[in-house]
Design a protein around this motif. Sequence first.
Motif, PDB file in Angstrom:
ATOM      1  N   LEU A   1       0.713  -1.077   0.328  1.00  8.04           N
ATOM      2  CA  LEU A   1       0.039  -0.141   0.418  1.00  8.04           C
ATOM      3  C   LEU A   1       0.863   1.204  -0.262  1.00  8.04           C
ATOM      4  N   GLY A   2       0.810   1.995  -1.609  1.00  8.97           N
ATOM      5  CA  GLY A   2       1.414   3.311  -0.545  1.00  8.97           C
ATOM      6  C   GLY A   2       0.014   4.565  -0.573  1.00  8.97           C
ATOM      7  N   LEU A   3       1.026   6.145  -0.167  1.00  4.40           N
ATOM      8  CA  LEU A   3      -0.336   6.646  -0.596  1.00  4.40           C
ATOM      9  C   LEU A   3       0.765   7.933  -0.990  1.00  4.40           C
ATOM     10  N   ASN A   4       0.016   9.265  -1.484  1.00  2.00           N
ATOM     11  CA  ASN A   4       0.667  10.139  -2.019  1.00  2.00           C
ATOM     12  C   ASN A   4       0.187  11.275  -1.159  1.00  2.00           C
ATOM     13  N   LEU A   5      -0.874  12.168  -1.031  1.00  2.00           N
ATOM     14  CA  LEU A   5      -1.406  12.963  -0.403  1.00  2.00           C
ATOM     15  C   LEU A   5      -0.819  14.496  -0.660  1.00  2.00           C
ATOM     16  N   ALA A   6      -1.133  15.493  -1.108  1.00  2.00           N
ATOM     17  CA  ALA A   6      -0.522  16.766  -0.863  1.00  2.00           C
ATOM     18  C   ALA A   6      -1.663  17.915  -1.055  1.00  2.00           C
TER      19      ALA A   6
ATOM     20  N   GLY B   1     -13.977  11.129   0.350  1.00  2.26           N
ATOM     21  CA  GLY B   1     -14.153  10.196   1.960  1.00  2.26           C
ATOM     22  C   GLY B   1     -13.058   8.422   1.859  1.00  2.26           C
ATOM     23  N   ILE B   2     -12.828   9.186   0.877  1.00  5.50           N
ATOM     24  CA  ILE B   2     -11.800   7.597   1.303  1.00  5.50           C
ATOM     25  C   ILE B   2     -10.557   7.620   1.945  1.00  5.50           C
ATOM     26  N   ILE B   3     -10.216   9.343   2.436  1.00  8.41           N
ATOM     27  CA  ILE B   3      -9.186   8.928   2.971  1.00  8.41           C
ATOM     28  C   ILE B   3      -9.530   9.857   4.902  1.00  8.41           C
ATOM     29  N   LYS B   4      -9.582   9.236   5.341  1.00  8.48           N
ATOM     30  CA  LYS B   4      -9.628   9.576   7.125  1.00  8.48           C
ATOM     31  C   LYS B   4      -8.667   9.345   8.167  1.00  8.48           C
ATOM     32  N   LEU B   5      -7.530  10.075   8.246  1.00  5.65           N
ATOM     33  CA  LEU B   5      -6.315   9.047   8.467  1.00  5.65           C
ATOM     34  C   LEU B   5      -6.244  10.778   9.749  1.00  5.65           C
ATOM     35  N   THR B   6      -5.065  10.047  10.625  1.00  7.21           N
ATOM     36  CA  THR B   6      -4.921  10.752  11.737  1.00  7.21           C
ATOM     37  C   THR B   6      -3.344  10.477  11.859  1.00  7.21           C
ATOM     38  N   PHE B   7      -2.691  11.115  11.807  1.00  5.79           N
ATOM     39  CA  PHE B   7      -1.182  10.866  11.555  1.00  5.79           C
ATOM     40  C   PHE B   7      -0.222  11.137  12.689  1.00  5.79           C
TER      41      PHE B   7
ATOM     42  N   ASP C   1      -9.102  11.999  -4.449  1.00 10.79           N
ATOM     43  CA  ASP C   1      -9.772  13.912  -4.841  1.00 10.79           C
ATOM     44  C   ASP C   1      -8.847  15.233  -2.965  1.00 10.79           C
ATOM     45  N   MET C   2      -9.499  15.474  -3.303  1.00 12.13           N
ATOM     46  CA  MET C   2      -8.664  17.276  -2.881  1.00 12.13           C
ATOM     47  C   MET C   2      -8.459  16.312  -1.266  1.00 12.13           C
ATOM     48  N   VAL C   3      -8.004  16.585  -0.610  1.00 11.36           N
ATOM     49  CA  VAL C   3      -7.325  16.141   0.409  1.00 11.36           C
ATOM     50  C   VAL C   3      -6.882  17.058   1.952  1.00 11.36           C
ATOM     51  N   ASP C   4      -7.446  18.000   2.757  1.00  7.39           N
ATOM     52  CA  ASP C   4      -7.184  19.081   4.181  1.00  7.39           C
ATOM     53  C   ASP C   4      -6.305  18.359   5.069  1.00  7.39           C
ATOM     54  N   PHE C   5      -5.610  18.815   5.538  1.00  6.87           N
ATOM     55  CA  PHE C   5      -4.441  18.671   6.150  1.00  6.87           C
ATOM     56  C   PHE C   5      -4.799  19.935   7.431  1.00  6.87           C
ATOM     57  N   LYS C   6      -4.909  19.030   8.531  1.00  5.04           N
ATOM     58  CA  LYS C   6      -5.733  20.065  10.441  1.00  5.04           C
ATOM     59  C   LYS C   6      -4.173  19.425  10.595  1.00  5.04           C
ATOM     60  N   PHE C   7      -2.990  20.815  11.577  1.00  7.09           N
ATOM     61  CA  PHE C   7      -2.365  20.107  12.045  1.00  7.09           C
ATOM     62  C   PHE C   7      -2.388  21.662  12.993  1.00  7.09           C
ATOM     63  N   LYS C   8      -1.681  21.856  14.210  1.00  8.02           N
ATOM     64  CA  LYS C   8      -0.778  22.783  14.702  1.00  8.02           C
ATOM     65  C   LYS C   8       0.733  23.139  13.989  1.00  8.02           C
ATOM     66  N   ARG C   9       1.375  24.205  13.874  1.00  6.51           N
ATOM     67  CA  ARG C   9       2.177  24.349  12.863  1.00  6.51           C
ATOM     68  C   ARG C   9       3.232  25.196  14.272  1.00  6.51           C
ATOM     69  N   TYR C  10       2.210  26.518  14.633  1.00  4.63           N
ATOM     70  CA  TYR C  10       3.336  25.973  16.525  1.00  4.63           C
ATOM     71  C   TYR C  10       2.314  25.615  17.777  1.00  4.63           C
TER      72      TYR C  10
ATOM     73  N   TYR D   1      -3.296   6.313  11.575  1.00  2.82           N
ATOM     74  CA  TYR D   1      -3.533   5.265  11.953  1.00  2.82           C
ATOM     75  C   TYR D   1      -5.041   5.685  11.023  1.00  2.82           C
ATOM     76  N   GLY D   2      -6.144   4.735  10.952  1.00  6.48           N
ATOM     77  CA  GLY D   2      -7.378   5.403  10.401  1.00  6.48           C
ATOM     78  C   GLY D   2      -8.246   4.764   9.346  1.00  6.48           C
ATOM     79  N   GLN D   3      -8.704   4.553   8.251  1.00  2.06           N
ATOM     80  CA  GLN D   3      -9.932   3.804   7.621  1.00  2.06           C
ATOM     81  C   GLN D   3      -9.348   4.393   5.914  1.00  2.06           C
ATOM     82  N   ILE D   4      -8.776   3.679   5.272  1.00  5.54           N
ATOM     83  CA  ILE D   4      -9.067   3.969   3.609  1.00  5.54           C
ATOM     84  C   ILE D   4     -10.555   3.693   3.040  1.00  5.54           C
ATOM     85  N   THR D   5     -11.100   4.121   2.517  1.00  2.61           N
ATOM     86  CA  THR D   5     -12.453   3.603   2.604  1.00  2.61           C
ATOM     87  C   THR D   5     -12.152   3.377   0.843  1.00  2.61           C
ATOM     88  N   LEU D   6     -12.220   2.390   0.303  1.00  2.00           N
ATOM     89  CA  LEU D   6     -11.948   1.760  -0.929  1.00  2.00           C
ATOM     90  C   LEU D   6     -13.578   1.501  -1.474  1.00  2.00           C
TER      91      LEU D   6
END
Length: 338
Positions: free
Chosen positions: A226-231, A279-285, A254-263, A312-317
């Motif tokens: 399994l490989g992923l490239n998200l940007a 809805g394919i990607i629902k992951l926590t890093f 499709d488009m991916v949203d990244f939520k994180f605390k930069r500072y 961690y999380g789900q990839i829904t195909l």
Amino acid sequence: MNKLIDQHGEAQFGMFEQGVKHINYMDFNLRNAMGNSQGSFAKKLKFNQFQFISFTCEQLIVGIAIVDLKIASNCFVYVYHPSSGEFEEFSFTNLFAMSTYIDTKPNSGKAHFHKGANSVTISAGSGLRKVTVCLKAGLKIHAVIDESINYNPLAVCARAGFTGFHFTQKAAALPCSGTIEWRDNCINLEQVKALASVDWSAGFMRRETFWNWGSLACTLADGRRLGLNLAAGVVETGFTENALWLDGTLIKIDMVDFKFKRYADKHDSTKWQLRSNDGIIKLTFEPVGKRQDKTNLLIIASNFTQHFGRFYGQITLENEVITLNGEWGLTEDHYAKW
């Protein structure tokens, strides 16, 4: 497709299932924002290129990059050992990109960087991508990435700013072989079941840009790769570079949203949340370590943080749900002026 730039000097935008053999950027009708034509010197000066390769497994994470910005070039190599937390990085810069070369053929060209007794070489051809690293500090890498069987890279060209283009070719979770000699250890990439990911990018990019990025390469419990490239933030003018590979089969995302605390401070969560519109990607890093660099040379600048950690999380195909439970991967938060 043989050439990215057509007979009229225009870049061809979109996804290319068969890839692009030659990024013939000197044929591009480059103009400034006021529509004035730019000559050969401007084309050579403004054309940026970089390659990034990673090797990932439970025992080891390795990142290798060659970046050619013409005004300067940079090369970095790092090695992280997850179980012990050992980390070592090496970074080199050459003014005016001396002793640096990246070909314009994603699948048959060569890239190299030399500084003193330190050298990094990446060469591609006949379905194999070879990586050789020899550093004065003692780190040596001799690796071969297999691109000969069921190889389906994501090749995308999109508009960049008002006048440019950004081409990228990526593939993740590729079989690899070879050895890494580091700190008196010799690691066999096949024995530790490492997988490789490749990023080949070039173009007349935005003068000032940023991106968030996520990458994963792992072997699932049933033996599939399994490989992923998200940007987000750089290739989003009509097309995206979001995809996954399941045993080499490419599935677009499709488009991916990244939520994180930069500072983030000590009270904030350092976890990243990655969600795709389809809805394919629902992951926590969850970051474990990072490579960080801040460079401000006025003309060019970079604020770069690449994290390594667990997904961690789900990839829904369409026909299944894949659950990730701590597989190792990378994320990145990057500002660039070039």
